[in-house]
Design a protein around this motif. Structure first.
Motif, PDB file in Angstrom:
ATOM      1  N   THR A   1     -10.154   2.002  -1.641  1.00  0.00           N
ATOM      2  CA  THR A   1     -11.322   1.399  -2.284  1.00  0.00           C
ATOM      3  C   THR A   1     -12.445   2.417  -2.424  1.00  0.00           C
ATOM      4  O   THR A   1     -13.067   2.540  -3.474  1.00  0.00           O
ATOM      5  CB  THR A   1     -11.824   0.198  -1.459  1.00  0.00           C
TER       6      THR A   1
ATOM      7  N   PRO B   1      -6.241  -1.705  -4.663  1.00  0.00           N
ATOM      8  CA  PRO B   1      -5.684  -0.671  -3.788  1.00  0.00           C
ATOM      9  C   PRO B   1      -4.173  -0.799  -3.587  1.00  0.00           C
ATOM     10  O   PRO B   1      -3.507   0.190  -3.278  1.00  0.00           O
ATOM     11  CB  PRO B   1      -6.429  -0.872  -2.464  1.00  0.00           C
ATOM     12  N   TYR B   2      -3.619  -2.009  -3.778  1.00  0.00           N
ATOM     13  CA  TYR B   2      -2.179  -2.190  -3.637  1.00  0.00           C
ATOM     14  C   TYR B   2      -1.441  -1.762  -4.900  1.00  0.00           C
ATOM     15  O   TYR B   2      -0.240  -1.499  -4.873  1.00  0.00           O
ATOM     16  CB  TYR B   2      -1.839  -3.653  -3.328  1.00  0.00           C
TER      17      TYR B   2
ATOM     18  N   MET C   1       0.853  -1.206   0.000  1.00  0.00           N
ATOM     19  CA  MET C   1       0.000   0.000   0.000  1.00  0.00           C
ATOM     20  C   MET C   1       0.883   1.250   0.000  1.00  0.00           C
ATOM     21  O   MET C   1       1.918   1.266   0.664  1.00  0.00           O
ATOM     22  CB  MET C   1      -0.864  -0.020   1.272  1.00  0.00           C
TER      23      MET C   1
ATOM     24  N   TRP D   1      -6.670   0.259   2.971  1.00  0.00           N
ATOM     25  CA  TRP D   1      -7.355  -0.404   1.866  1.00  0.00           C
ATOM     26  C   TRP D   1      -8.723   0.232   1.667  1.00  0.00           C
ATOM     27  O   TRP D   1      -9.160   0.486   0.550  1.00  0.00           O
ATOM     28  CB  TRP D   1      -7.480  -1.899   2.201  1.00  0.00           C
TER      29      TRP D   1
END
Ligand SMILES: [Zn+2]
Length: 93
Positions: free
Chosen positions: A17, A85-86, A1, A13
């Motif tokens: 998102t 999200p990563y 992240m 996250w």
């Protein structure tokens, strides 16, 4: 992240998102309040990862098989959703 460039606080996250679901809404750092925008290439990547599998399923399964659609809808898309999200990168606005 990704972490904040200023204070090194990692984005969550959930934060990322939410930003993605709100059409790449800018994120504010939880600690220092700096605003971040989604990089253009990350937007392209996100669209490819979400729409790519759908197009592939439609293009390469003739006649369209139910298993293929179920596979994409319940396995591929949720995995993309968890991983995005990563992969997404932000830059300071
Ligand atoms: Zn910060």
């Amino acid at each position: 992240m990704q972490t904040c460039e200023v204070c090194r606080t990692p984005f969550t996250w959930k934060q990322v998102t939410k930003s993605l679901l709100a059409a790449y809404k800018p994120i504010s750092c939880r600690t220092c309040g700096n605003r971040y925008k989604v990089q253009f290439l990350s937007r392209v990547l996100a669209s490819l990862l979400v729409f790519g599998p759908i197009f592939m399923a439609i293009l390469f399964s003739r006649p369209i098989s139910t298993q293929m659609l179920i596979f994409v809808a319940f396995i591929v898309l949720p995995s993309v959703f968890v991983a995005l999200p990563y992969l997404i990168r932000y830059r300071i606005a």
